[in-house]
Design a protein around this motif. Structure first.
Motif, PDB file in Angstrom:
ATOM      1  N   GLY A 165     -16.944 196.951  85.984  1.00  0.00           N
ATOM      2  CA  GLY A 165     -18.228 197.030  86.467  1.00  0.00           C
ATOM      3  C   GLY A 165     -18.440 195.629  87.273  1.00  0.00           C
ATOM      4  N   GLY A 166     -19.657 195.332  87.697  1.00  0.00           N
ATOM      5  CA  GLY A 166     -20.083 193.968  88.179  1.00  0.00           C
ATOM      6  C   GLY A 166     -20.077 192.965  87.450  1.00  0.00           C
ATOM      7  N   VAL A 167     -19.691 191.729  87.948  1.00  0.00           N
ATOM      8  CA  VAL A 167     -19.461 190.529  87.071  1.00  0.00           C
ATOM      9  C   VAL A 167     -20.122 189.601  87.854  1.00  0.00           C
ATOM     10  CG1 VAL A 167     -18.110 189.029  86.012  1.00  0.00           C
ATOM     11  CG2 VAL A 167     -17.266 191.170  85.898  1.00  0.00           C
ATOM     12  N   GLY A 168     -20.970 188.987  87.509  1.00  0.00           N
ATOM     13  CA  GLY A 168     -21.817 187.607  88.668  1.00  0.00           C
ATOM     14  C   GLY A 168     -21.672 186.233  87.817  1.00  0.00           C
ATOM     15  N   LYS A 169     -21.259 185.262  88.160  1.00  0.00           N
ATOM     16  CA  LYS A 169     -21.118 183.875  87.887  1.00  0.00           C
ATOM     17  C   LYS A 169     -22.167 183.149  88.148  1.00  0.00           C
ATOM     18  CE  LYS A 169     -17.589 181.721  89.411  1.00  0.00           C
ATOM     19  NZ  LYS A 169     -16.183 180.800  89.526  1.00  0.00           N
ATOM     20  N   TYR A 170     -23.291 182.563  87.325  1.00  0.00           N
ATOM     21  CA  TYR A 170     -24.077 181.804  87.645  1.00  0.00           C
ATOM     22  C   TYR A 170     -24.018 180.317  86.782  1.00  0.00           C
ATOM     23  CZ  TYR A 170     -26.237 186.128  89.386  1.00  0.00           C
ATOM     24  OH  TYR A 170     -26.725 187.067  90.179  1.00  0.00           O
ATOM     25  N   SER A 171     -23.020 179.638  87.393  1.00  0.00           N
ATOM     26  CA  SER A 171     -22.840 178.370  86.988  1.00  0.00           C
ATOM     27  C   SER A 171     -23.892 177.473  86.876  1.00  0.00           C
ATOM     28  CB  SER A 171     -21.651 177.532  87.740  1.00  0.00           C
ATOM     29  OG  SER A 171     -20.666 178.492  87.875  1.00  0.00           O
ATOM     30  N   GLY A 172     -24.761 177.399  87.667  1.00  0.00           N
ATOM     31  CA  GLY A 172     -25.837 176.513  87.735  1.00  0.00           C
ATOM     32  C   GLY A 172     -26.968 176.816  86.558  1.00  0.00           C
ATOM     33  N   SER A 173     -27.054 178.008  86.193  1.00  0.00           N
ATOM     34  CA  SER A 173     -27.706 178.563  85.093  1.00  0.00           C
ATOM     35  C   SER A 173     -27.118 178.701  83.639  1.00  0.00           C
ATOM     36  CB  SER A 173     -28.425 179.559  85.571  1.00  0.00           C
ATOM     37  OG  SER A 173     -29.449 179.501  86.673  1.00  0.00           O
ATOM     38  N   ASN A 174     -25.788 178.464  83.850  1.00  0.00           N
ATOM     39  CA  ASN A 174     -24.916 178.710  82.735  1.00  0.00           C
ATOM     40  C   ASN A 174     -24.903 180.107  81.987  1.00  0.00           C
ATOM     41  OD1 ASN A 174     -22.891 177.839  80.865  1.00  0.00           O
ATOM     42  ND2 ASN A 174     -24.523 177.170  79.498  1.00  0.00           N
ATOM     43  N   PHE A 175     -24.804 181.117  82.766  1.00  0.00           N
ATOM     44  CA  PHE A 175     -24.433 182.494  82.276  1.00  0.00           C
ATOM     45  C   PHE A 175     -23.736 183.275  83.225  1.00  0.00           C
ATOM     46  CE2 PHE A 175     -28.206 183.205  84.603  1.00  0.00           C
ATOM     47  CZ  PHE A 175     -28.134 184.468  85.474  1.00  0.00           C
ATOM     48  N   VAL A 176     -23.223 184.722  82.579  1.00  0.00           N
ATOM     49  CA  VAL A 176     -22.596 185.583  83.482  1.00  0.00           C
ATOM     50  C   VAL A 176     -23.186 186.797  83.286  1.00  0.00           C
ATOM     51  CG1 VAL A 176     -20.162 186.583  83.404  1.00  0.00           C
ATOM     52  CG2 VAL A 176     -20.302 184.296  83.105  1.00  0.00           C
ATOM     53  N   HIS A 177     -23.326 187.351  84.271  1.00  0.00           N
ATOM     54  CA  HIS A 177     -24.017 188.944  84.394  1.00  0.00           C
ATOM     55  C   HIS A 177     -22.622 189.908  84.305  1.00  0.00           C
ATOM     56  CE1 HIS A 177     -26.607 192.102  86.139  1.00  0.00           C
ATOM     57  NE2 HIS A 177     -25.265 192.433  86.543  1.00  0.00           N
ATOM     58  N   MET A 178     -22.682 190.830  83.480  1.00  0.00           N
ATOM     59  CA  MET A 178     -21.939 191.783  83.181  1.00  0.00           C
ATOM     60  C   MET A 178     -22.737 193.327  83.268  1.00  0.00           C
ATOM     61  SD  MET A 178     -19.508 190.821  80.197  1.00  0.00           S
ATOM     62  CE  MET A 178     -19.305 188.959  79.879  1.00  0.00           C
ATOM     63  N   ASP A 179     -22.189 194.092  84.287  1.00  0.00           N
ATOM     64  CA  ASP A 179     -22.802 195.482  84.168  1.00  0.00           C
ATOM     65  C   ASP A 179     -21.703 196.638  84.326  1.00  0.00           C
ATOM     66  OD1 ASP A 179     -22.451 196.274  87.115  1.00  0.00           O
ATOM     67  OD2 ASP A 179     -23.608 194.493  87.633  1.00  0.00           O
ATOM     68  N   CYS A 180     -22.328 197.854  84.250  1.00  0.00           N
ATOM     69  CA  CYS A 180     -21.113 198.958  84.343  1.00  0.00           C
ATOM     70  C   CYS A 180     -21.414 199.568  85.783  1.00  0.00           C
ATOM     71  CB  CYS A 180     -21.258 200.111  83.111  1.00  0.00           C
ATOM     72  SG  CYS A 180     -23.040 200.837  83.134  1.00  0.00           S
ATOM     73  N   GLY A 181     -21.900 198.946  86.658  1.00  0.00           N
ATOM     74  CA  GLY A 181     -22.113 199.465  87.977  1.00  0.00           C
ATOM     75  C   GLY A 181     -20.737 199.456  88.757  1.00  0.00           C
ATOM     76  N   VAL A 182     -20.899 199.476  90.064  1.00  0.00           N
ATOM     77  CA  VAL A 182     -19.665 199.377  90.862  1.00  0.00           C
ATOM     78  C   VAL A 182     -18.953 198.107  90.662  1.00  0.00           C
ATOM     79  CG1 VAL A 182     -18.981 199.379  93.441  1.00  0.00           C
ATOM     80  CG2 VAL A 182     -20.991 200.858  92.870  1.00  0.00           C
ATOM     81  N   VAL A 183     -17.515 198.219  90.701  1.00  0.00           N
ATOM     82  CA  VAL A 183     -16.792 196.879  90.533  1.00  0.00           C
ATOM     83  C   VAL A 183     -16.927 196.035  91.541  1.00  0.00           C
ATOM     84  CG1 VAL A 183     -14.416 196.267  90.162  1.00  0.00           C
ATOM     85  CG2 VAL A 183     -15.209 198.344  89.044  1.00  0.00           C
ATOM     86  N   ARG A 184     -17.400 194.953  91.218  1.00  0.00           N
ATOM     87  CA  ARG A 184     -17.595 193.943  92.127  1.00  0.00           C
ATOM     88  C   ARG A 184     -17.884 192.614  91.548  1.00  0.00           C
ATOM     89  NH1 ARG A 184     -21.799 195.836  90.132  1.00  0.00           N
ATOM     90  NH2 ARG A 184     -23.772 195.274  90.464  1.00  0.00           N
TER      91      ARG A 184
END
Length: 188
Positions: A165-184
């Motif tokens: 799924g989707g993976v977002g890196k938010y280094s400035g806020s110190n977290f990672v987003h994970m979802d089961c949507g489209v792979v991106r």
């Protein structure tokens, strides 16, 4: 029972986890090891810094999601601002659990955001350009997570290796987003 939304099936996710195990073997030698052995068991461990609640449970055994565990996950990942709940897409939990196993740690995730009501999403969107108008959080298909023992880069690479799924890196806020949507993937 085969879940299918956006062209992703449970069998497809299992295949992605199996492929991840082989492809990432030198770096992640214990990648979702329970999927390789006899008997499939999946578990999740998280705590909420907002509510103080914790979960540490098996949510899937031998090809079936446990209904009681799913209910607990739905409540745990609720919108803490409105107390609203939504059925959490368990494919997201599969990705979260697989990424956790890839990181080879016993530390639970800290949940920053699971389900978000449209009202909460609109409020957050008004304060940050990093919040999507049609966020998968509102569909119960995303989570924002943090760990003390793993860097954002380590979490991002583990989640991305799942290819689920989707993976977002938010280094400035110190977290990672994970979802089961489209792979991106996105972020810095």
């Amino acid at each position: 029972m085969t879940l299918m939304t956006n062209g992703i099936t449970r069998r497809g996710i299992l295949g992605a986890f199996a492929a991840t195990t082989v492809a990432a073997a030198p770096t992640y030698s214990k990648a979702f090891g329970l999927l390789r052995g006899a008997g499939d068991v999946r578990s999740i461990s998280m705590y909420s810094g907002r509510t103080g609640e914790k979960i540490n449970m098996i949510y899937w055994i031998e090809g079936d999601y446990i209904k009681e565990s799913a209910k607990e996950i739905n409540h745990f990942m609720r919108d803490w601002r409105t107390d609203g709940t939504k059925s959490i897409d368990l494919r997201t939990i599969d990705i979260i659990a697989a990424a956790h196993n890839l990181m080879d740690t016993d530390e639970p995730y800290m949940l920053l955001s699971g389900y978000r009501s449209p009202k909460t999403n609109a409020m957050l969107r008004s304060k940050s350009r990093g919040v999507a108008k049609n966020s998968l959080h509102m569909q119960g298909q995303a989570a924002d997570l943090r760990m003390k023992s793993r860097s954002v880069n380590q979490m991002f690479r583990a989640a991305k290796a799942c290819n689920g799924g989707g993976v977002g890196k938010y280094s400035g806020s110190n977290f990672v987003h994970m979802d089961c949507g489209v792979v991106r993937s996105w972020g810095s």
